[in-house]
Structures are given as structure tokens and as C-alpha cells.
Design a protein around this motif. Structure first.
Motif: not given
Length: 335
Positions: A159-180
Motif C-alpha cells: 500500500v505504501a508503494a502505491g498499490a490501489d488493490e490488495i489481493d490477499m490469500v486466506i489461511d486455508r489450513g485454519a479454514f479447513l480446520s474450522g477455525r473460522y
């Protein structure tokens, strides 16, 4: 377009769902209480919509629309400033021989290439270049295997470098373990890291990696979780695993966005990414959007196509409609 557009995800989470996110147990009950996905019906509908024929005049419009929705992407270890510069020039003027060709929506790069991309877009198009966004993957893309403070630093740096948009990845391990709740809180933290002092905050796209979520029910749950956490867009995949965007898994997300808007009035964008290589592929996704969300979603601030080679095919098909013949192999640059 409605005279008074709905609220956006940049605002506070919908109060109607405050109880659903109050605790891990409450969030689990809510997500597992969502209607199950009829896989057979879903796939049949996606396949049926994929057979729709788009005639010549409508096809020309659809091709230009698809070009304007592309996040033109390079996410390789061999990316260089020269490669980024060439990609930015192509994004601003996709067809140097025809200035009526629309610009792409964004250039998507790694965080360390954000400043390079911003400078290249300004050099390539001046004011026109400024209308092309710079999107940056972040949060330890593509696997997301890093501590939260590392992910937040990754985001803040982009963001500081000038990004207008951030594409983040979720923690699939946490999601699939039910740690919603852990996943929801991480999305919220990254959303806060998208804030820009004295300027417009970067928009947040949340990537699920549908191929790793495995089931349509999980994709629906991830969609609602991300929207409740404040995502501006939800995105199918990184393009780095075997199964990326498909019409069926994208349709699950489109239906979730439709239902979320009906419940809250909040507009969320959708971005399928990975494996979309031909004009025929792109037009199938536009039909899915139109039939599920309506034509007011057929605009770049609500729908994107994450791709690298797709633009070349769209340009060749565009020239075919204009001249009646396909161009030679040197008509488009090779990405």
C-alpha cells in the motif's frame, strides 16, 4: 444503474450479522447453517449458461467489456522491471494499432514490483495510465503460510508503494480446520492494513483457492465469511494450483454475493482467476454474471478477470470482428 447505489464493503460490517461473528461458535453455527449447495443442479446451470450464443454486435461489446475487466497479471520469480514495464504499456494500450481498444482494469504484480508498475503506468499513459489500477498480491502469496505480523507488513508495504488493490490469500489450513473466527479476524486485520493516510484506502480482494477448499459448501462458507469480514471483492484462486476458476465454483460465489446484497444492501465484487485463457471462456463468465447478478454487475469495479494470456486472444478476436480475418502470430505480444 440505481440512482442511490448500495453501500460498499468499505463501511462497517452489516449489523444484522453482528451476532454471527461474535464468537467462534456463533460463526460456525452461522456458516454451517447456510443452505447446502446442490452440486448437480449447480453444475447443470453453469453448463447450460455456458452454451449461450452471443451474436456479432453483442460479441464486439462483450469483448471490449472483458478487456476492460482484466487484471493483467504476472506473478513469476523471473519478473523484472523491463517485463513489468512492457506489461503496463500493454495494459494502457492493448492494441497499439487501434487506440479504440479499451484499457485493462489493473496490473497485478508482487509487492516489490508495485512502485515499478506505478511508474511504468504513468510513463506509458500519463492520465490514461493513472486510470489503470495497480493490484498487488500479499499476505505471503500464494500459500499464505506466514505469521500475521509478516502478512500485515507485506500488505502495508504494498500500500505504501502505491498499490490501489490488495489481493490477499486466506489461511486455508485454519479454514479447513474450522477455525473460522481466526480467518475472519485475519481478513479484518488486513483490511485495516489497506488504509492509506491522506488518500483513498486500497481495496481488498480475498482469495479462497477454491481447488483446495474442495467442496461447493466450503466455497459458499468462505464467501460469506469474507464478506462479513469486509472484503471488497472475493476471488476464486491464485492460479498456482491445479484447480483454479471454473464456471461452477464461480457461480457459487456469484450466488453468495447476490444473497448478501439482498440481505444487507452491500455490493461485493467477484474475480475468477486462473485458467481463463480464451474469449470463449471470458464470455461464459460474463453470461454467468449477467444471469446471476444482473447487468449492473457488468463493470470493472464489480467484476474482474484475473489472467495473463487471455488479453491476446481477446485482441485477436476483436480484430477478426473488425477486419473479417484473423491476424498473424506477430499481431499480439507474447507474455
Amino acid at each position: 444503474m440505481p440512482a442511490s447505489p448500495p453501500t460498499t464493503a468499505s463501511e462497517a460490517p452489516p449489523p444484522a450479522f453482528a451476532d454471527a461473528t461474535a464468537s467462534d461458535a456463533a460463526l460456525r453455527r452461522f456458516l454451517h447453517g447456510l443452505p447446502g449447495v446442490d452440486a448437480v443442479g449447480l453444475e447443470a446451470r453453469a453448463a447450460a449458461l455456458g452454451t449461450r450464443s452471443i451474436k456479432t454486435s453483442a460479441k464486439a461489446f462483450a469483448i471490449d467489456l472483458a478487456i476492460s475487466m482484466i487484471d493483467l497479471t504476472t506473478l513469476e520469480g523471473a519478473d523484472t522491471p523491463g517485463k513489468i514495464g512492457a506489461l503496463c504499456a500493454k495494459g494502457v494500450h492493448p492494441d497499439p494499432t487501434d487506440r479504440t481498444a479499451p484499457r485493462v482494469a489493473a496490473i497485478c504484480v508482487y509487492p516489490d514490483m508495485v512502485a515499478t508498475a506505478r511508474q511504468a503506468l504513468d510513463a506509458a499513459g500519463g492520465r490514461e495510465g493513472r486510470t489503470v489500477k495497480v493490484a498487488s498480491v500479499a499476505t505471503a502469496f500464494p500459500a499464505g503460510r506466514a505469521a500475521l505480523d509478516v502478512k500485515l507488513a507485506d500488505t502495508r508495504g504494498a500500500v505504501a508503494a502505491g498499490a490501489d488493490e490488495i489481493d490477499m490469500v486466506i489461511d486455508r489450513g485454519a479454514f479447513l480446520s474450522g477455525r473460522y473466527l481466526q480467518v475472519l479476524e485475519e481478513i479484518r486485520a488486513v483490511k485495516e492494513a489497506c488504509a492509506r493516510e491522506g488518500g483513498e484506502d486500497a481495496h481488498l480482494k480475498v482469495i479462497f483457492e477454491n481447488g483446495e477448499l474442495a467442496t461447493y459448501d466450503n466455497i459458499r462458507r468462505a464467501s460469506w465469511l469474507a464478506m462479513l469480514a469486509g472484503a471488497d471483492f472475493i476471488k476464486t484462486s491464485t492460479g498456482k494450483v491445479g484447480v483454479s476458476a471454473t464456471p461452477a465454483n464461480t457461480l457459487v460465489m456469484l450466488e453468495a454475493v447476490r444473497d448478501f446484497r439482498a440481505a444487507t444492501g452491500t455490493v461485493i465484487g467477484v474475480k475468477p482467476a486462473g485458467g481463463i485463457r480464451t474469449t470463449k471462456d471470458a464470455l461464459k463468465y460474463l453470461v454467468l454474471v449477467n444471469e446471476t447478478l444482473g447487468d449492473d454487475w457488468l463493470r470493472p469495479d464489480r467484476f474482474r478477470l484475473g489472467a495473463s494470456s487471455l488479453l491476446n486472444d481477446l485482441l485477436m478476436q476483436r480484430q477478426k470482428l473488425t477486419t473479417g480475418r484473423y491476424s498473424g502470430p506477430d499481431y499480439v505480444t507474447v507474455d
